[in-house]
Design a protein around this motif. Structure first.
Motif, PDB file in Angstrom:
ATOM      1  N   ALA A  52     -11.837   8.142   1.208  1.00  0.00           N
ATOM      2  CA  ALA A  52     -11.338   7.404   0.054  1.00  0.00           C
ATOM      3  C   ALA A  52      -9.832   7.609  -0.110  1.00  0.00           C
ATOM      4  CB  ALA A  52     -12.078   7.843  -1.211  1.00  0.00           C
ATOM      5  N   ARG A  53      -9.371   8.834   0.063  1.00  0.00           N
ATOM      6  CA  ARG A  53      -7.931   9.108  -0.048  1.00  0.00           C
ATOM      7  C   ARG A  53      -7.166   8.373   1.049  1.00  0.00           C
ATOM      8  NH1 ARG A  53      -9.953  14.350  -1.256  1.00  0.00           N
ATOM      9  NH2 ARG A  53      -9.691  14.986   0.915  1.00  0.00           N
ATOM     10  N   ASP A  54      -7.703   8.342   2.257  1.00  0.00           N
ATOM     11  CA  ASP A  54      -7.026   7.662   3.366  1.00  0.00           C
ATOM     12  C   ASP A  54      -6.901   6.163   3.092  1.00  0.00           C
ATOM     13  OD1 ASP A  54      -6.835  10.069   4.677  1.00  0.00           O
ATOM     14  OD2 ASP A  54      -8.536   9.698   6.033  1.00  0.00           O
ATOM     15  N   ILE A  55      -7.954   5.568   2.514  1.00  0.00           N
ATOM     16  CA  ILE A  55      -7.916   4.138   2.219  1.00  0.00           C
ATOM     17  C   ILE A  55      -6.838   3.843   1.183  1.00  0.00           C
ATOM     18  CG2 ILE A  55      -9.206   2.230   1.165  1.00  0.00           C
ATOM     19  CD1 ILE A  55     -11.749   3.516   2.405  1.00  0.00           C
ATOM     20  N   ARG A  56      -6.784   4.642   0.132  1.00  0.00           N
ATOM     21  CA  ARG A  56      -5.793   4.397  -0.915  1.00  0.00           C
ATOM     22  C   ARG A  56      -4.370   4.574  -0.366  1.00  0.00           C
ATOM     23  NH1 ARG A  56      -9.706   7.488  -4.185  1.00  0.00           N
ATOM     24  NH2 ARG A  56     -10.818   5.976  -5.492  1.00  0.00           N
ATOM     25  N   SER A  57      -4.186   5.582   0.464  1.00  0.00           N
ATOM     26  CA  SER A  57      -2.859   5.786   1.055  1.00  0.00           C
ATOM     27  C   SER A  57      -2.467   4.604   1.920  1.00  0.00           C
ATOM     28  CB  SER A  57      -2.850   7.067   1.895  1.00  0.00           C
ATOM     29  OG  SER A  57      -3.067   8.205   1.091  1.00  0.00           O
ATOM     30  N   ALA A  58      -3.412   4.082   2.693  1.00  0.00           N
ATOM     31  CA  ALA A  58      -3.124   2.946   3.575  1.00  0.00           C
ATOM     32  C   ALA A  58      -2.804   1.688   2.771  1.00  0.00           C
ATOM     33  CB  ALA A  58      -4.310   2.701   4.509  1.00  0.00           C
ATOM     34  N   ILE A  59      -3.503   1.475   1.649  1.00  0.00           N
ATOM     35  CA  ILE A  59      -3.217   0.305   0.814  1.00  0.00           C
ATOM     36  C   ILE A  59      -1.777   0.367   0.319  1.00  0.00           C
ATOM     37  CG2 ILE A  59      -3.739  -0.822  -1.393  1.00  0.00           C
ATOM     38  CD1 ILE A  59      -6.669   0.016  -0.977  1.00  0.00           C
ATOM     39  N   ALA A  60      -1.381   1.520  -0.196  1.00  0.00           N
ATOM     40  CA  ALA A  60      -0.020   1.673  -0.718  1.00  0.00           C
ATOM     41  C   ALA A  60       1.020   1.552   0.385  1.00  0.00           C
ATOM     42  CB  ALA A  60       0.116   3.012  -1.435  1.00  0.00           C
ATOM     43  N   ARG A  61       0.724   2.129   1.542  1.00  0.00           N
ATOM     44  CA  ARG A  61       1.689   2.167   2.641  1.00  0.00           C
ATOM     45  C   ARG A  61       1.801   0.832   3.365  1.00  0.00           C
ATOM     46  NH1 ARG A  61      -0.663   5.879   4.901  1.00  0.00           N
ATOM     47  NH2 ARG A  61      -1.809   4.752   6.526  1.00  0.00           N
ATOM     48  N   GLU A  62       0.689   0.163   3.583  1.00  0.00           N
ATOM     49  CA  GLU A  62       0.670  -1.009   4.446  1.00  0.00           C
ATOM     50  C   GLU A  62       0.699  -2.342   3.703  1.00  0.00           C
ATOM     51  OE1 GLU A  62      -2.555  -0.808   7.264  1.00  0.00           O
ATOM     52  OE2 GLU A  62      -2.424   1.369   7.401  1.00  0.00           O
ATOM     53  N   LEU A  63       0.257  -2.373   2.439  1.00  0.00           N
ATOM     54  CA  LEU A  63       0.128  -3.660   1.747  1.00  0.00           C
ATOM     55  C   LEU A  63       1.053  -3.812   0.545  1.00  0.00           C
ATOM     56  CD1 LEU A  63      -3.779  -4.062   1.797  1.00  0.00           C
ATOM     57  CD2 LEU A  63      -2.102  -4.877   3.472  1.00  0.00           C
ATOM     58  N   TRP A  64       1.587  -2.728   0.030  1.00  0.00           N
ATOM     59  CA  TRP A  64       2.434  -2.843  -1.155  1.00  0.00           C
ATOM     60  C   TRP A  64       3.839  -3.264  -0.760  1.00  0.00           C
ATOM     61  CZ3 TRP A  64       1.888  -3.443  -6.116  1.00  0.00           C
ATOM     62  CH2 TRP A  64       2.969  -3.220  -6.971  1.00  0.00           C
ATOM     63  N   ASP A  65       4.342  -4.306  -1.427  1.00  0.00           N
ATOM     64  CA  ASP A  65       5.705  -4.781  -1.208  1.00  0.00           C
ATOM     65  C   ASP A  65       6.563  -4.287  -2.365  1.00  0.00           C
ATOM     66  OD1 ASP A  65       8.108  -6.349  -1.222  1.00  0.00           O
ATOM     67  OD2 ASP A  65       7.124  -7.856   0.024  1.00  0.00           O
ATOM     68  N   GLU A  66       7.380  -3.283  -2.104  1.00  0.00           N
ATOM     69  CA  GLU A  66       8.165  -2.652  -3.162  1.00  0.00           C
ATOM     70  C   GLU A  66       9.123  -3.634  -3.816  1.00  0.00           C
ATOM     71  OE1 GLU A  66       9.117   0.332  -5.684  1.00  0.00           O
ATOM     72  OE2 GLU A  66       7.736   0.612  -4.002  1.00  0.00           O
ATOM     73  N   SER A  67       9.750  -4.491  -3.009  1.00  0.00           N
ATOM     74  CA  SER A  67      10.737  -5.419  -3.563  1.00  0.00           C
ATOM     75  C   SER A  67      10.099  -6.470  -4.460  1.00  0.00           C
ATOM     76  CB  SER A  67      11.514  -6.102  -2.425  1.00  0.00           C
ATOM     77  OG  SER A  67      10.632  -6.882  -1.615  1.00  0.00           O
ATOM     78  N   GLU A  68       8.873  -6.866  -4.153  1.00  0.00           N
ATOM     79  CA  GLU A  68       8.176  -7.873  -4.943  1.00  0.00           C
ATOM     80  C   GLU A  68       7.347  -7.262  -6.072  1.00  0.00           C
ATOM     81  OE1 GLU A  68       8.440 -11.048  -4.806  1.00  0.00           O
ATOM     82  OE2 GLU A  68       9.517 -11.359  -2.937  1.00  0.00           O
ATOM     83  N   GLY A  69       7.045  -5.985  -5.944  1.00  0.00           N
ATOM     84  CA  GLY A  69       6.193  -5.350  -6.948  1.00  0.00           C
ATOM     85  C   GLY A  69       4.778  -5.893  -6.945  1.00  0.00           C
ATOM     86  N   TRP A  70       4.269  -6.158  -5.739  1.00  0.00           N
ATOM     87  CA  TRP A  70       2.926  -6.751  -5.618  1.00  0.00           C
ATOM     88  C   TRP A  70       2.374  -6.469  -4.224  1.00  0.00           C
ATOM     89  CZ3 TRP A  70       0.757  -8.260  -9.921  1.00  0.00           C
ATOM     90  CH2 TRP A  70      -0.457  -8.957  -9.882  1.00  0.00           C
ATOM     91  N   PHE A  71       1.076  -6.700  -4.076  1.00  0.00           N
ATOM     92  CA  PHE A  71       0.433  -6.496  -2.783  1.00  0.00           C
ATOM     93  C   PHE A  71       0.581  -7.717  -1.878  1.00  0.00           C
ATOM     94  CE2 PHE A  71      -2.190  -3.709  -5.562  1.00  0.00           C
ATOM     95  CZ  PHE A  71      -1.980  -2.520  -4.892  1.00  0.00           C
ATOM     96  N   ARG A  72       0.717  -7.433  -0.589  1.00  0.00           N
ATOM     97  CA  ARG A  72       0.634  -8.488   0.411  1.00  0.00           C
ATOM     98  C   ARG A  72      -0.741  -8.472   1.075  1.00  0.00           C
ATOM     99  NH1 ARG A  72       4.801 -11.483   1.899  1.00  0.00           N
ATOM    100  NH2 ARG A  72       6.838 -10.973   0.993  1.00  0.00           N
ATOM    101  N   CYS A  73      -1.122  -9.610   1.588  1.00  0.00           N
ATOM    102  CA  CYS A  73      -2.349  -9.734   2.367  1.00  0.00           C
ATOM    103  C   CYS A  73      -1.946  -9.951   3.820  1.00  0.00           C
ATOM    104  CB  CYS A  73      -3.184 -10.916   1.874  1.00  0.00           C
ATOM    105  SG  CYS A  73      -3.509 -10.880   0.105  1.00  0.00           S
ATOM    106  N   ARG A  74      -2.585  -9.219   4.744  1.00  0.00           N
ATOM    107  CA  ARG A  74      -2.163  -9.247   6.141  1.00  0.00           C
ATOM    108  C   ARG A  74      -3.198  -9.945   7.009  1.00  0.00           C
ATOM    109  NH1 ARG A  74      -1.662  -3.755   7.433  1.00  0.00           N
ATOM    110  NH2 ARG A  74      -3.609  -3.763   8.615  1.00  0.00           N
ATOM    111  N   TYR A  75      -2.731 -10.919   7.774  1.00  0.00           N
ATOM    112  CA  TYR A  75      -3.596 -11.663   8.685  1.00  0.00           C
ATOM    113  C   TYR A  75      -3.614 -10.977  10.055  1.00  0.00           C
ATOM    114  CZ  TYR A  75      -4.121 -15.578   5.454  1.00  0.00           C
ATOM    115  OH  TYR A  75      -4.462 -16.365   4.377  1.00  0.00           O
ATOM    116  N   PRO A  76      -4.617 -11.264  10.890  1.00  0.00           N
ATOM    117  CA  PRO A  76      -4.715 -10.600  12.200  1.00  0.00           C
ATOM    118  C   PRO A  76      -3.494 -10.804  13.090  1.00  0.00           C
ATOM    119  CG  PRO A  76      -6.786 -11.670  11.656  1.00  0.00           C
ATOM    120  CD  PRO A  76      -5.806 -12.101  10.611  1.00  0.00           C
ATOM    121  N   ASP A  77      -2.787 -11.941  12.955  1.00  0.00           N
ATOM    122  CA  ASP A  77      -1.616 -12.193  13.801  1.00  0.00           C
ATOM    123  C   ASP A  77      -0.330 -11.613  13.220  1.00  0.00           C
ATOM    124  OD1 ASP A  77      -1.143 -13.835  11.653  1.00  0.00           O
ATOM    125  OD2 ASP A  77      -1.058 -15.713  12.794  1.00  0.00           O
TER     126      ASP A  77
END
Length: 660
Positions: free
Chosen positions: A439-464
């Motif tokens: 659970a901790r690893d998932i939350r860390s990955a969400i913050a690290r990989e999907l959070w856009d600091e400049s926009e203040g919102w989450f991004r969604c990532r496609y396979p490409d």
């Protein structure tokens, strides 16, 4: 004291859902066409379906024929619709006729009562005609029944779309028809009466389908079904508290939310559980049970309504292969495609079951294995999962909230923590340390990989590698499930303002200032409104975070719904008090989310997985509320936000004290 049936009475003159008024007995559901005083539309009583059936009633007074459902305008001559009242188990409609014929006045009031039958397929229409002409009048009814194409639909085929009609039924007698193996008959208690001045004539018609219909005169059948409605409602609401408030609109909103749950409960013994919790069902569509909205939006209110049967509902959903299906039909057959939120919904429901009734170690282990299997169904993306396209997610009409997304990945982390907690409480032997670490690893990955600091919102990532930044209400669910640092949450909460997510009458699924994704054709998930469970759930999330002012700011915008819907539709607009006029959006079990947010958010009642309860009532900006008669684990609990007091079995307790 539990609510009575007449306390849910709704004045249909206030309805903003024209054409969508249905009433259910928990066995049969039937449609009352708009503008008609005595007309009846399609009906459903699984396994029987008669979607295109109809019953019209023409009146005759002293030889003058009077049609029902006169068209609007001066040219509309006939019985004039004058309003009505909906309540669980019946619809009452009023009509008036006041015209002169060859110098003589014909004047009467008509009151019809439409009662769906319980224990058999069909309905009863009672028609009361009060003579206001000042002289005796002979009154007759001329029913015109159209059975349509009634058919028997196997319980395993009742899915999202209402059943289609079958071949047209053929007449087998004066008031009898047959279509295949389905018979339909109309019975009555006389069609002509002499009515003295000021007197009232009462007529009753019954339309029933299927062999072996229980005997009885129409009025007797209606009385028995009405008694069953009172029994069902008393049982479902015996543990639900009564709400009183000086906040305008809060009491009708609470009752409308409860009604939304009541109309989704079915009692047919042929169903996999009784009660069976349908996602919708009033118009025959979605008379199936989704794990998602059954468990995800109002699990505690549902447990209060179901009592010990709540465990049966959980177990029935766990029998479905959720790696291939999102719902179960009334007989337990799996339906639809795999859905990304099913695992979270099951764990949410199971956590509520644990609080109200307890969970066995075996059931917790089974739940863990099911959730892990569903998790494996979606493609790994490091610590996260790729949940695919809209097919498995929100069903937006454009590209956006797809593939590797903050929600439901955050829900995965929440599930792992809850499974660890349930394991410890029940004595199941799950690897709790590993679950919490993941659970901790998932939350860390969400913050690290999907959070856009400049926009203040989450991004969604496609396979490409393509990313989308969608200002979607679902992101607040990621926040609720622990994916945000305080700084991230602060940035997101700043979007809860007018012109972005907030509007005068609710919350927009996509923020109005997200010009790339916002649109008005799909109020469900794409903008201009939202799925009915989302606004209250957002308010609850804010109360849970310690943001009471913001929680109330969201909730107060929804209170209009109690004044304008007898039960809540699947979705509604947020810029005006209305629901979309087209599509299959009649009712939704997630309408219970409003009462859930009021009980567990505004009133601060928190049910604990270990069976405890904590109540922390806090003052509300616009007034106060009191909840009385909450029954939980053999205790009766009253809560007041006015005085901040908590009473257990008649004795004062400290707010915040654990009640066991």
């Amino acid at each position: 004291m539990p609510y009575a049936v007449d306390e849910f009475a709704f004045d249909l003159r206030q309805s903003v859902a024209p054409g969508h008024t249905w009433v259910s007995s928990g066995w049969t559901t039937v449609h009352a066409p708009p503008g008609s005083v005595c007309g009846v539309g399609g009906w459903f009583a699984p396994p029987y379906a008669a979607p295109d059936a109809g019953l019209a009633v023409e009146l005759e007074a002293d030889g003058h024929r009077i049609a029902d459902g006169a068209a609007p305008g001066v040219a509309g001559v006939g019985l004039l619709h004058a309003g009505g009242t909906w309540q669980p188990g019946r619809i009452v409609r009023l009509g008036t006729y006041h015209r002169r014929h060859q110098g003589e006045l014909l004047s009467f009031q008509v009151r019809s009562t439409l009662t769906p039958l319980y224990g058999q397929a069909g309905f009863v229409l009672e028609v009361e005609i009060t003579n206001r002409a000042g002289r005796e009048v002979t009154v007759a009814l001329h029913p015109q029944a159209d059975p349509g194409g009634p058919r028997r639909v196997p319980l395993g085929e009742w899915g999202w779309v209402p059943p289609e009609p079958g071949p047209k039924a053929a007449s087998t007698g004066r008031w009898a028809w047959r279509a295949g193996d389905v018979t339909v008959e109309l019975s009555h208690e006389g069609l002509r009466q002499d009515v003295p001045a000021g007197g009232t004539a009462v007529f009753a018609l019954a339309v029933r389908a299927g062999a072996g219909s229980a005997p009885g005169r129409p009025r007797e059948l209606a009385a028995r079904s009405g008694a069953q409605t009172r029994r069902r409602l008393a049982s479902a609401l015996a543990r639900v508290p009564r709400l009183s408030s000086d906040i305008p609109g809060l009491e009708p909103y609470w009752r409308g939310s409860l009604a939304s749950g009541l109309v989704c409960l079915w009692d047919n013994p042929g169903f996999i559980t009784s009660p069976f919790v349908a996602t919708s069902g009033l118009d025959g569509g979605a008379l199936c049970s989704y794990a998602w909205d059954t468990g995800g939006y109002a699990p505690h209110l549902l447990m209060l309504m179901l009592g010990e049967a709540g465990t049966d509902v959980l177990e029935s959903l766990m029998k479905v292969d959720l790696t291939h299906h999102y719902a179960l039909a009334p007989d337990g057959t799996g339906l639809g495609v795999p859905y990304a939120y099913s695992g979270w919904s099951l764990v949410t429901l199971a956590t509520a079951v644990a609080a109200h009734h307890g969970l066995s170690p075996a059931l917790v282990t089974q739940l863990h294995d099911l959730v892990e299997g569903l998790d494996a169904r979606f493609t790994p993306a490091g610590a996260l999962r790729d949940y695919g396209t809209q097919h498995n997610l929100l069903e937006m009409r454009g590209a956006g909230w797809e593939h590797v997304v903050a929600s439901p990945n955050a829900e995965r982390a929440w599930c792992l923590d809850r499974l660890a907690e349930l394991s410890e409480l029940s004595g199941a032997r799950l690897p709790t340390g590993e679950l919490r670490s993941r659970a901790r690893d998932i939350r860390s990955a969400i913050a690290r990989e999907l959070w856009d600091e400049s926009e203040g919102w989450f991004r969604c990532r496609y396979p490409d590698g393509h990313t989308e930044l969608v200002q979607h209400v679902q992101a607040f669910d990621a926040m609720r499930n622990g994916a945000c640092t305080p700084e991230m949450a602060g940035a997101m909460l700043s979007r809860l303002r007018d012109g972005s997510f907030l509007a005068p009458y609710g919350v927009s699924a996509v923020a109005a200032d997200d010009r790339l994704h916002y649109e008005l054709g799909d109020t469900d998930w794409s903008g201009g409104g939202a799925y009915t469970g989302e606004g209250p759930q957002l308010a609850l999330a804010l109360w849970e975070r310690g943001e009471p002012s913001l929680g109330w700011e969201v909730m107060r915008r929804l209170l209009w719904m109690g004044r304008h819907f007898p039960y809540f539709p699947q979705e509604h607009y947020c810029d005006r008090p209305a629901a979309p006029p087209a599509g299959r959006r009649v009712n939704i079990v997630a309408g219970l989310a409003g009462a859930e947010a009021i009980l567990t958010g505004a009133a601060g009642v928190r049910f604990q997985p270990d069976g405890g309860l904590v109540a922390l009532p806090a003052a509300l900006p616009d007034g106060g509320l009191e909840l009385t008669g909450l029954v939980y684990r053999e205790h009766t609990i009253d809560v007041s936000t006015v005085s901040g007091t908590v009473t257990v079995d008649g004795r004062p307790r400290e707010a915040g004290e654990v009640i066991r």
